[in-house]
Design an enzyme around this catalytic site. Structure first.
Site, PDB file in Angstrom:
ATOM      1  N   SER A  13       4.335  -3.188   5.162  1.00 51.01           N
ATOM      2  CA  SER A  13       4.951  -4.367   5.764  1.00 51.01           C
ATOM      3  C   SER A  13       5.459  -5.337   4.698  1.00 51.01           C
ATOM      4  CB  SER A  13       3.926  -5.095   6.639  1.00 51.01           C
ATOM      5  OG  SER A  13       2.834  -5.506   5.837  1.00 51.01           O
ATOM      6  N   TYR A  44       2.645  -7.191   9.925  1.00 50.37           N
ATOM      7  CA  TYR A  44       2.608  -6.207  11.007  1.00 50.37           C
ATOM      8  C   TYR A  44       1.391  -6.447  11.914  1.00 50.37           C
ATOM      9  CZ  TYR A  44       6.098  -2.857   9.066  1.00 50.37           C
ATOM     10  OH  TYR A  44       7.226  -2.219   8.628  1.00 50.37           O
ATOM     11  N   GLY A  45       0.363  -7.086  11.349  1.00 50.54           N
ATOM     12  CA  GLY A  45      -0.937  -7.180  12.017  1.00 50.54           C
ATOM     13  C   GLY A  45      -0.899  -7.776  13.414  1.00 50.54           C
ATOM     14  N   ASN A  76      -2.494   0.275   6.541  1.00 49.73           N
ATOM     15  CA  ASN A  76      -3.423   0.730   7.585  1.00 49.73           C
ATOM     16  C   ASN A  76      -2.861   0.454   8.977  1.00 49.73           C
ATOM     17  OD1 ASN A  76      -6.328   1.162   6.088  1.00 49.73           O
ATOM     18  ND2 ASN A  76      -5.070  -0.346   5.057  1.00 49.73           N
ATOM     19  N   THR A  77      -2.226  -0.692   9.125  1.00 42.76           N
ATOM     20  CA  THR A  77      -1.725  -1.104  10.439  1.00 42.76           C
ATOM     21  C   THR A  77      -0.608  -0.175  10.909  1.00 42.76           C
ATOM     22  OG1 THR A  77      -2.159  -3.350   9.638  1.00 42.76           O
ATOM     23  CG2 THR A  77      -1.015  -3.143  11.744  1.00 42.76           C
ATOM     24  N   GLU A 153       1.335 -12.445   0.339  1.00 48.45           N
ATOM     25  CA  GLU A 153       2.804 -12.421   0.283  1.00 48.45           C
ATOM     26  C   GLU A 153       3.344 -13.597  -0.543  1.00 48.45           C
ATOM     27  OE1 GLU A 153       5.215 -10.246   1.562  1.00 48.45           O
ATOM     28  OE2 GLU A 153       3.532  -8.890   1.933  1.00 48.45           O
ATOM     29  N   CYS A 185      -7.079  -3.279   4.656  1.00 45.25           N
ATOM     30  CA  CYS A 185      -5.653  -3.645   4.661  1.00 45.25           C
ATOM     31  C   CYS A 185      -5.228  -3.640   3.204  1.00 45.25           C
ATOM     32  CB  CYS A 185      -5.479  -5.038   5.268  1.00 45.25           C
ATOM     33  SG  CYS A 185      -3.856  -5.780   5.005  1.00 45.25           S
ATOM     34  N   THR A 186      -4.079  -3.032   2.922  1.00 44.03           N
ATOM     35  CA  THR A 186      -3.704  -2.847   1.519  1.00 44.03           C
ATOM     36  C   THR A 186      -3.445  -4.177   0.800  1.00 44.03           C
ATOM     37  OG1 THR A 186      -1.423  -2.425   2.267  1.00 44.03           O
ATOM     38  CG2 THR A 186      -2.814  -0.521   1.814  1.00 44.03           C
TER      39      THR A 186
HETATM   40  N1  DGL Z   1      -0.825  -4.107   4.447  1.00 43.40           N
HETATM   41  C1  DGL Z   1      -0.933  -3.724   5.786  1.00 43.40           C
HETATM   42  C2  DGL Z   1      -2.234  -3.038   6.147  1.00 43.40           C
HETATM   43  O1  DGL Z   1      -2.735  -2.318   5.377  1.00 43.40           O
HETATM   44  C3  DGL Z   1      -0.375  -4.613   6.859  1.00 43.40           C
HETATM   45  C4  DGL Z   1      -0.673  -6.040   6.826  1.00 43.40           C
HETATM   46  C5  DGL Z   1       0.205  -6.809   7.798  1.00 43.40           C
HETATM   47  O2  DGL Z   1       1.422  -6.804   7.618  1.00 43.40           O
HETATM   48  O3  DGL Z   1      -0.352  -7.419   8.725  1.00 43.40           O
HETATM   49  O4  DGL Z   1      -2.747  -3.142   7.208  1.00 43.40           O
END
Ligand code: DGL
Length: 269
Positions: A13, A44-45, A76-77, A153, A185-186
């Site tokens: 994301s 994305y969450g 992950n999302t 971010e 979450c990365t």
């Molecule tokens: N970095 C993403 C993850 O691993 C998404 C975080 C997001 O955009 O909410 O879930």
């Protein structure tokens, strides 16, 4: 046997997937790597699975158009929302990632493991299945972390606001006896030093980036054995503001990167 030279396409994301890219570069130093940050759509969450699926399809199409012959969903999302759909639609190795429940369960002595992740990940059927499979007798306590992705971010890895959010999100997990925390979450990988400061030395932090890179290596060897590499290079793209992405991604990776704007056709649903 057919031989061909491809690239590995990696998307997230936003900037979080750079934490996975770091491990991919170390594990596969000869690869051509293309990274897309979907910054116009982060986070994305809190988006619907359908929305994330549509974005993931657009980004995968773009990466394939640039020569990718394997895709890493460094998020992950997006894995929870879109990995199954991408695997149905695209005939190439698609490597996803999910909170590292199995190693965390093995590491826990208290019998309680905490998961820090986005709401989207925690509410997904994929996460429920993961717990079903690996939690066993260990109690899993979860915590969504609204606002943390946004801090990463902005490149705010050490400030007061970020520290307060981390303290607020980790306290309920520690209060319930967790001795092991999964960074699900990365983006949170970039916060590991601050999380460590807040929770102290005795808590085990479990990250997934290195395991994803090893898994990618195995998949390339078994599914694309005739692949030629050797033209190591890096390309970065964003659906958001390229100047801002260049600044933050350079800051997070500790090197001078140049990020290009994603072509319009791929930048929105
Ligand atoms: N970095 C993403 C993850 O691993 C998404 C975080 C997001 O955009 O909410 O879930």
């Amino acid at each position: 046997m057919t031989t061909f030279s491809g690239a590995i396409g990696v998307f997230d994301s936003g900037v979080g997937g750079l934490s996975v890219l770091h491990h991919i570069r170390r594990t596969l130093p000869d690869e051509r790597l293309i990274y897309v940050a979907d910054s116009a759509h982060v986070p994305y969450g809190d988006k619907s699975p359908h929305y994330i699926e549509q974005r993931s399809i657009a980004l995968t199409r773009f990466l394939i158009s640039q020569g990718a012959d394997a895709i890493v969903i460094a998020c992950n999302t997006a894995t929870a929302a879109a990995a199954a759909s991408l695997r149905r639609q695209f005939d190439l190795p698609i490597i996803g990632m999910e909170p590292a429940v199995k190693p965390a369960v093995a590491a826990s002595h208290s019998g309680v493991v905490g998961v820090l992740a986005t709401t989207g990940t925690l509410e997904s059927a994929r996460f429920a299945a993961l717990l079903e499979r690996y939690a066993g007798a260990v109690k899993i306590v979860t915590q969504g972390c609204p606002g943390l992705v946004e801090q990463v971010e902005l490149g705010e890895l050490h400030g007061e606001k970020t520290r307060d959010l981390i303290a607020r999100y980790t306290a309920p997990l520690l209060d319930r006896g967790a001795d092991t925390l999964i960074l699900g979450c990365t983006h949170y990988s970039f916060l590991a030093p601050l999380i460590r400061e807040v929770v102290g030395e005795d808590i085990v932090l479990v990250d997934t980036g290195a395991a994803v890179a090893r898994h990618l290596q195995r998949r390339l060897q078994s599914e694309l054995p005739a692949r030629i590499t050797g033209d190591a290079s890096l390309q970065f793209w964003t659906s958001g503001d390229a100047a801002q992405a260049t600044r933050i991604m350079s800051l997070l990776s500790g090197e001078d990167l140049s990020v290009r704007p994603l072509p319009h056709a791929f930048a929105s649903n």
